[in-house]
Scaffold this motif. Sequence first.
Motif, PDB file in Angstrom:
ATOM      1  N   LEU A  49       0.848  -1.200   0.261  1.00 23.04           N
ATOM      2  CA  LEU A  49      -0.053  -0.174   0.144  1.00 23.04           C
ATOM      3  C   LEU A  49       0.580   1.291   0.002  1.00 23.04           C
ATOM      4  CD1 LEU A  49      -2.837  -1.015   2.485  1.00 23.04           C
ATOM      5  CD2 LEU A  49      -2.896  -0.869   0.064  1.00 23.04           C
ATOM      6  N   LEU A  50       1.897   1.327   0.698  1.00 23.34           N
ATOM      7  CA  LEU A  50       2.605   2.240   0.853  1.00 23.34           C
ATOM      8  C   LEU A  50       3.624   2.739  -0.555  1.00 23.34           C
ATOM      9  CD1 LEU A  50       4.312   2.074   4.423  1.00 23.34           C
ATOM     10  CD2 LEU A  50       2.692   3.784   3.561  1.00 23.34           C
ATOM     11  N   SER A  51       3.827   1.484  -1.145  1.00 30.98           N
ATOM     12  CA  SER A  51       4.301   1.509  -2.534  1.00 30.98           C
ATOM     13  C   SER A  51       3.693   2.247  -3.458  1.00 30.98           C
ATOM     14  CB  SER A  51       4.852   0.188  -2.943  1.00 30.98           C
ATOM     15  OG  SER A  51       5.995  -0.227  -2.297  1.00 30.98           O
ATOM     16  N   GLN A  52       2.276   1.761  -3.535  1.00 31.97           N
ATOM     17  CA  GLN A  52       1.284   2.449  -4.454  1.00 31.97           C
ATOM     18  C   GLN A  52       0.941   3.835  -4.211  1.00 31.97           C
ATOM     19  OE1 GLN A  52      -2.073  -0.055  -3.758  1.00 31.97           O
ATOM     20  NE2 GLN A  52      -1.153  -1.795  -5.152  1.00 31.97           N
ATOM     21  N   GLU A  53       0.788   4.069  -2.797  1.00 28.96           N
ATOM     22  CA  GLU A  53       0.604   5.464  -2.374  1.00 28.96           C
ATOM     23  C   GLU A  53       1.836   6.536  -3.164  1.00 28.96           C
ATOM     24  OE1 GLU A  53      -0.141   8.511   1.548  1.00 28.96           O
ATOM     25  OE2 GLU A  53       0.458   6.100   1.612  1.00 28.96           O
ATOM     26  N   ASN A  54       3.205   5.834  -2.775  1.00 29.44           N
ATOM     27  CA  ASN A  54       4.324   6.589  -3.218  1.00 29.44           C
ATOM     28  C   ASN A  54       4.175   6.748  -4.818  1.00 29.44           C
ATOM     29  OD1 ASN A  54       6.898   7.893  -3.140  1.00 29.44           O
ATOM     30  ND2 ASN A  54       8.018   5.717  -2.992  1.00 29.44           N
ATOM     31  N   ALA A  55       3.900   6.045  -5.558  1.00 30.25           N
ATOM     32  CA  ALA A  55       3.963   5.920  -6.997  1.00 30.25           C
ATOM     33  C   ALA A  55       2.791   7.163  -7.437  1.00 30.25           C
ATOM     34  CB  ALA A  55       3.652   4.574  -7.568  1.00 30.25           C
ATOM     35  N   GLN A  56       1.733   6.944  -6.658  1.00 29.78           N
ATOM     36  CA  GLN A  56       0.526   8.121  -6.888  1.00 29.78           C
ATOM     37  C   GLN A  56       0.992   9.333  -6.574  1.00 29.78           C
ATOM     38  OE1 GLN A  56      -2.543   6.625  -4.583  1.00 29.78           O
ATOM     39  NE2 GLN A  56      -3.493   5.524  -5.952  1.00 29.78           N
ATOM     40  N   LEU A  57       1.850   9.665  -5.630  1.00 29.33           N
ATOM     41  CA  LEU A  57       2.381  10.835  -5.207  1.00 29.33           C
ATOM     42  C   LEU A  57       3.249  11.352  -6.143  1.00 29.33           C
ATOM     43  CD1 LEU A  57       2.619  10.452  -1.182  1.00 29.33           C
ATOM     44  CD2 LEU A  57       1.103  11.825  -2.573  1.00 29.33           C
ATOM     45  N   ARG A  58       4.357  10.338  -6.437  1.00 28.19           N
ATOM     46  CA  ARG A  58       5.279  10.650  -7.548  1.00 28.19           C
ATOM     47  C   ARG A  58       4.611  11.259  -8.851  1.00 28.19           C
ATOM     48  NH1 ARG A  58      10.710   9.255  -6.761  1.00 28.19           N
ATOM     49  NH2 ARG A  58      11.000   8.255  -4.896  1.00 28.19           N
ATOM     50  N   ALA A  59       3.542  10.569  -9.179  1.00 33.41           N
ATOM     51  CA  ALA A  59       2.886  11.137 -10.336  1.00 33.41           C
ATOM     52  C   ALA A  59       2.391  12.432 -10.368  1.00 33.41           C
ATOM     53  CB  ALA A  59       2.007  10.238 -11.041  1.00 33.41           C
ATOM     54  N   GLU A  60       1.651  12.598  -9.099  1.00 30.98           N
ATOM     55  CA  GLU A  60       1.176  13.812  -8.751  1.00 30.98           C
ATOM     56  C   GLU A  60       2.230  14.919  -8.931  1.00 30.98           C
ATOM     57  OE1 GLU A  60      -1.575  15.905  -5.247  1.00 30.98           O
ATOM     58  OE2 GLU A  60      -1.404  13.981  -5.179  1.00 30.98           O
TER      59      GLU A  60
END
Length: 94
Positions: A49-60
């Motif tokens: 979950l933290l990895s997915q959130e990290n990817a979303q934040l990087r895209a944003e």
Amino acid sequence: MIAVIVSVSIGGWVLTTWLRIRNGYPLDGSWGQALYPTKNDETVERVKLLSQENAQLRAELGSIKDRLANVERIVTDSAHSLDREIESLRGTRN
């Protein structure tokens, strides 16, 4: 005086151990070998979950950088060239 030194040493050891456990660092065994905390399904799921959130934040963050670059371009362009671009866009709509 000795009691103060011993209690400060023990308190420091407890604090260091707590910080290592809290931040996921390996603990040291009695002979200096690394003892890693056990991994269970909850920990693995949390990492996912933290990895997915990290990817979303990087895209944003990437999209925010693009928008900021456009705002910087608008602010730093001279007013004359900006007026010409706006007028050319108005002309293409008509």
